[in-house]
Design a protein around this motif. Structure first.
Motif, PDB file in Angstrom:
ATOM      1  N   GLU A   1       0.816  -1.218   0.000  1.00 46.55           N
ATOM      2  CA  GLU A   1       0.000   0.000   0.000  1.00 46.55           C
ATOM      3  C   GLU A   1       0.853   1.273   0.000  1.00 46.55           C
ATOM      4  O   GLU A   1       0.344   2.372  -0.170  1.00 46.55           O
ATOM      5  N   VAL A   2       2.144   1.096   0.192  1.00 48.85           N
ATOM      6  CA  VAL A   2       3.024   2.281   0.274  1.00 48.85           C
ATOM      7  C   VAL A   2       3.520   2.621  -1.137  1.00 48.85           C
ATOM      8  O   VAL A   2       3.961   1.739  -1.864  1.00 48.85           O
ATOM      9  N   PRO A   3       3.420   3.895  -1.556  1.00 51.52           N
ATOM     10  CA  PRO A   3       3.963   4.246  -2.875  1.00 51.52           C
ATOM     11  C   PRO A   3       5.469   3.937  -2.945  1.00 51.52           C
ATOM     12  O   PRO A   3       6.166   4.105  -1.936  1.00 51.52           O
ATOM     13  N   THR A   4       5.919   3.488  -4.130  1.00 46.27           N
ATOM     14  CA  THR A   4       7.321   3.048  -4.258  1.00 46.27           C
ATOM     15  C   THR A   4       8.310   4.119  -3.799  1.00 46.27           C
ATOM     16  O   THR A   4       9.294   3.813  -3.148  1.00 46.27           O
ATOM     17  N   ASP A   5       8.028   5.378  -4.129  1.00 44.31           N
ATOM     18  CA  ASP A   5       8.990   6.426  -3.759  1.00 44.31           C
ATOM     19  C   ASP A   5       8.987   6.734  -2.258  1.00 44.31           C
ATOM     20  O   ASP A   5       9.828   7.496  -1.786  1.00 44.31           O
ATOM     21  N   ARG A   6       8.042   6.125  -1.517  1.00 39.35           N
ATOM     22  CA  ARG A   6       8.041   6.363  -0.066  1.00 39.35           C
ATOM     23  C   ARG A   6       8.442   5.116   0.734  1.00 39.35           C
ATOM     24  O   ARG A   6       8.386   5.120   1.962  1.00 39.35           O
ATOM     25  N   VAL A   7       8.851   4.074  -0.006  1.00 39.82           N
ATOM     26  CA  VAL A   7       9.209   2.813   0.658  1.00 39.82           C
ATOM     27  C   VAL A   7      10.365   3.017   1.639  1.00 39.82           C
ATOM     28  O   VAL A   7      10.349   2.520   2.768  1.00 39.82           O
ATOM     29  N   LYS A   8      11.360   3.776   1.185  1.00 40.73           N
ATOM     30  CA  LYS A   8      12.556   3.992   2.032  1.00 40.73           C
ATOM     31  C   LYS A   8      12.159   4.724   3.318  1.00 40.73           C
ATOM     32  O   LYS A   8      12.634   4.384   4.398  1.00 40.73           O
ATOM     33  N   GLU A   9      11.307   5.734   3.140  1.00 38.32           N
ATOM     34  CA  GLU A   9      10.848   6.515   4.297  1.00 38.32           C
ATOM     35  C   GLU A   9      10.079   5.593   5.273  1.00 38.32           C
ATOM     36  O   GLU A   9      10.313   5.642   6.483  1.00 38.32           O
ATOM     37  N   TYR A  10       9.218   4.732   4.672  1.00 40.71           N
ATOM     38  CA  TYR A  10       8.449   3.778   5.477  1.00 40.71           C
ATOM     39  C   TYR A  10       9.405   2.886   6.268  1.00 40.71           C
ATOM     40  O   TYR A  10       9.239   2.678   7.483  1.00 40.71           O
ATOM     41  N   GLN A  11      10.407   2.370   5.557  1.00 43.50           N
ATOM     42  CA  GLN A  11      11.369   1.447   6.203  1.00 43.50           C
ATOM     43  C   GLN A  11      12.084   2.135   7.370  1.00 43.50           C
ATOM     44  O   GLN A  11      12.176   1.581   8.469  1.00 43.50           O
ATOM     45  N   ASN A  12      12.577   3.345   7.110  1.00 39.09           N
ATOM     46  CA  ASN A  12      13.327   4.055   8.156  1.00 39.09           C
ATOM     47  C   ASN A  12      12.456   4.318   9.382  1.00 39.09           C
ATOM     48  O   ASN A  12      12.893   4.114  10.519  1.00 39.09           O
ATOM     49  N   LYS A  13      11.225   4.748   9.106  1.00 40.58           N
ATOM     50  CA  LYS A  13      10.342   5.055  10.226  1.00 40.58           C
ATOM     51  C   LYS A  13       9.950   3.784  10.981  1.00 40.58           C
ATOM     52  O   LYS A  13       9.859   3.794  12.202  1.00 40.58           O
ATOM     53  N   LEU A  14       9.723   2.711  10.213  1.00 38.49           N
ATOM     54  CA  LEU A  14       9.380   1.433  10.855  1.00 38.49           C
ATOM     55  C   LEU A  14      10.539   0.968  11.759  1.00 38.49           C
ATOM     56  O   LEU A  14      10.315   0.533  12.888  1.00 38.49           O
ATOM     57  N   GLN A  15      11.759   1.102  11.232  1.00 34.66           N
ATOM     58  CA  GLN A  15      12.930   0.701  12.032  1.00 34.66           C
ATOM     59  C   GLN A  15      13.023   1.533  13.310  1.00 34.66           C
ATOM     60  O   GLN A  15      13.285   1.004  14.382  1.00 34.66           O
ATOM     61  N   ASP A  16      12.809   2.848  13.159  1.00 33.04           N
ATOM     62  CA  ASP A  16      12.849   3.740  14.332  1.00 33.04           C
ATOM     63  C   ASP A  16      11.775   3.336  15.349  1.00 33.04           C
ATOM     64  O   ASP A  16      12.032   3.250  16.548  1.00 33.04           O
ATOM     65  N   TYR A  17      10.586   3.083  14.795  1.00 29.58           N
ATOM     66  CA  TYR A  17       9.443   2.724  15.651  1.00 29.58           C
ATOM     67  C   TYR A  17       9.731   1.432  16.425  1.00 29.58           C
ATOM     68  O   TYR A  17       9.558   1.371  17.641  1.00 29.58           O
TER      69      TYR A  17
END
Lengths: 510, 133
Positions: A456-472
């Motif tokens: 569901e995450v747009p491809t260009d926001r995958v990295k941002e999702y990953q970083n935030k998930l890792q932080d979380y």
């Protein structure tokens, strides 16, 4: 006072000053770091030769009436007519834990200005590799912290994994990242006090590199706190070809000490193409017959005997291991050149880095199709196997489909889904340099990807999702990460917790 | 002077033909040199130089250089010479030299082997060992 005198007298009495017998020779020719010596009838191959002024050489060519010898120190002080003698010794370098945190030259002499190395043991630089009886199969992972490597091209302790690619494609970065990752794991392991924790010590051998590059690598390792567990053997481009030729063997000797003492070590040879060039120079100056591309006939044996010294030995032999990460630089992506094919055939797999991928912004620029680890999933923890089992296949299919899809716009739903999934995996595997990801974080992120949370995450926001998930996960759900770290697998309990954590995170991610 | 493969082979053959009963024979050596100089084969000068080198190395194997800090008495010289000849054979030639740098003792060189019993060598070894201690 009398005790001191007595001790001194005992010491002097113990010193041997009887008549000595030595085998001598006369320097007939000297130049290009090589001396031709007449005499030395009893010299052995690879024996150290003592020159006047305390300089040493290494006997490499034993001819009928002459000996070809490479000079190790200052070649300017050697002149024609000098009398030299055999020493009966092989070239040795200091080994042991005293070398950790130090920068040394080929002979193991410190060049970091931190004083002498307080070693107690020395090892010969040339040593026969452990035989088949002593060895055992590779099964413990080396966590590089690079998600693409750990998930798709796993490296095990005792493995030889080649890092190959054109200039400036990030070969050294992968090696440095791996060293940094080991340092972090070592630190965590030491702090935890776990009994079965096995630290992995690192040795970085810089061969024919620019001094500035080596200095940069040292600075990066120091900044990351990795120097504490690392030894750097430096034979830069300004060093003689002899020193460049011997440096990886010196590094291997230092690594073997850890293996022989039941510890694990990792050695990076950066890089073996320059090493082969240095050996070619030495061989040509010694007038050895040249073969393909003017390399001597034994250039394959040069690298095979070096890389064979990396092994994982069994419990009877101490249970230690020496993992090798040789680096080879290709010219215009040509992996079928002489030295690359040699080293590819010797090693247990290769990580191939592509210039095109690098400039597309896919970094590390690992080519999934050409990269392989022959040890395979034996060198992965169960958790990684569970979440990354199909990733390589998915990515390979994506690359094929992506090339095909360029020709048409009408795609069926399945192909489109595969392309979307592939695009997200590519984004996920992008990773900035010098920031290795802990294995539990990798497992969590890959689990989220495998279970469709990233769809569901747009491809260009995958990295941002990953970083935030890792932080979380790192700040709010440390428990689930700890469980993955301890259990080393994703069981029902971990899966439930991961599901809850990722669903929780989903509500906060916008 | 660079010697090609054929010339090296020839000089070696000439060297091997210079022996009689396992020892270098002066007549044969003279005959070899004479024949080379008269026939003047291609690269004959290089061949002769290599031939000379091989003869020199062979002669050195049968020649002892005995160095001492001060001149040895006739009696000591004779004793040293006899000792060496009994060990290496009667055809061993000797050369006694004075080298004040030795400080004391003897240094004997036969071929590539050197027996160093000089004070200089002992001091050097002592300093080396003390450095290690």
């Amino acid at each position: 006072m009398s005790t001191i005198l007595q001790e001194l007298e005992t010491k002097i009495a113990g010193l041997k000053t009887a008549t000595t017998k030595s085998n001598t020779g006369i320097v007939r020719e000297v130049g290009d770091g090589v001396a031709k010596i007449e005499g030395l009838s009893d010299v052995m191959l690879n024996e150290m030769i003592e020159f006047p002024n305390g300089e040493y050489g290494l006997a490499l060519n034993l001819e009928e009436s002459e000996v070809g010898c490479i000079l190790l120190g200052d070649t300017a002080s050697v002149s024609e007519g000098d009398e030299v003698k055999t020493t009966g010794r092989l070239l040795q370098v200091p080994v042991g834990k005293a070398l950790l945190g130090r920068v040394v030259n080929t002979l193991g002499e410190p060049i970091d200005g931190k004083g002498p190395v307080k070693n107690e043991v020395s090892y010969p630089i040339e040593k026969i590799a452990p035989g088949i009886i002593k060895r055992r199969s590779v099964s413990q992972p080396v966590q590089t912290g690079i998600m693409a490597v750990d998930a798709m091209i796993p490296i095990g302790r005792g493995q030889r994994e080649l890092i190959i690619g054109d200039r400036a494609t990030g070969k050294t970065t992968i090696a440095i990242d791996t060293i940094i990752s080991q340092a972090r794991l070592n630190k965590v392991g030491e702090e935890s006090g776990a009994k079965d924790f096995r630290p992995l010590y690192c040795i970085y051998v810089g061969i024919g590199q620019k001094n500035s590059n080596i200095a940069r690598s040292i600075a990066i390792l120091e900044a990351a706190g990795a120097m504490k567990y690392t030894t750097i053997v430096s034979a830069p481009a300004s060093d003689s070809a002899t020193n460049q030729y011997l440096a990886p063997f010196a590094g291997a000797a230092m690594g073997e000490w850890f293996m022989d003492h039941g510890m694990d070590a990792l050695i990076v040879y950066d890089d073996l193409s320059k090493h082969a060039v240095a050996y070619r120079q030495v061989s040509l100056v010694l007038k050895r017959p040249s073969g393909r591309e003017a390399y001597p006939g034994d250039v394959f044996y040069l690298h095979s005997r070096l890389l064979e010294r990396s092994a994982r030995v069994n419990e009877q032999a101490g249970g230690g291991s020496l993992t090798a990460l040789p680096i080879v630089e290709t010219q215009a992506g040509d992996v079928s050149a002489y030295i690359p094919t040699n080293v590819i055939s010797i090693t247990d797999g290769q990580i191939y880095l592509e210039t095109d991928l690098f400039y597309q912004g896919i970094r590390p620029a690992i080519s999934v199709g050409l990269s392989v680890s022959r040890v395979g999933s034996a060198a992965q923890i169960k958790a990684i196997k569970q979440v990354a089992g199909k990733v390589k296949l998915d990515l390979a299919q994506f690359r094929e489909l992506a090339a095909f899809a360029q020709f048409g716009s009408d795609l069926d739903a399945k192909t489109k889904a595969q392309l979307d999934r592939g695009g997200r995996i590519v984004e996920l595997f992008k990773q900035p340099q010098y920031s290795p990801i802990p294995v539990e974080q990798q497992v969590a992120v890959l689990w989220a990807m495998q279970n469709g949370y990233l769809d569901e995450v747009p491809t260009d926001r995958v990295k941002e999702y990953q970083n935030k998930l890792q932080d979380y996960l790192g700040t709010r759900k440390e428990g689930v990460l700890a469980k993955i770290r301890e259990k080393k697998q994703v069981d029902k309990e971990v899966e439930e917790e991961l599901k809850a954590a990722v669903n929780d995170f989903k509500t906060t991610f916008r | 002077m660079k010697l090609n493969k054929d010339s090296r082979k020839l000089s070696r053959q000439l060297f091997q033909s210079s022996f009689a009963d396992g020892k270098l024979d002066n007549t044969r050596i003279a005959a070899v040199v004479e024949s080379i100089l008269s026939a003047k084969p291609r690269h004959y000068l290089a061949i002769l130089k290599d031939y000379h080198r091989l003869i020199r190395l062979e002669v050195e194997k049968r020649h002892a250089i005995i160095e001492s800090a001060a001149a040895l008495s006739a009696e000591t010289s004779r004793a040293v010479e006899n000792d060496l000849k009994s060990k290496y054979g009667g055809d061993l030639t000797t050369d006694f030299r004075v080298n004040a740098d030795l400080i004391g003792g003897l240094r004997i060189k036969i071929g590539n082997d050197v027996w160093d019993g000089s004070v200089r060598n002992r001091l050097a070894r002592l300093s080396e060992e003390i450095n290690h201690v």
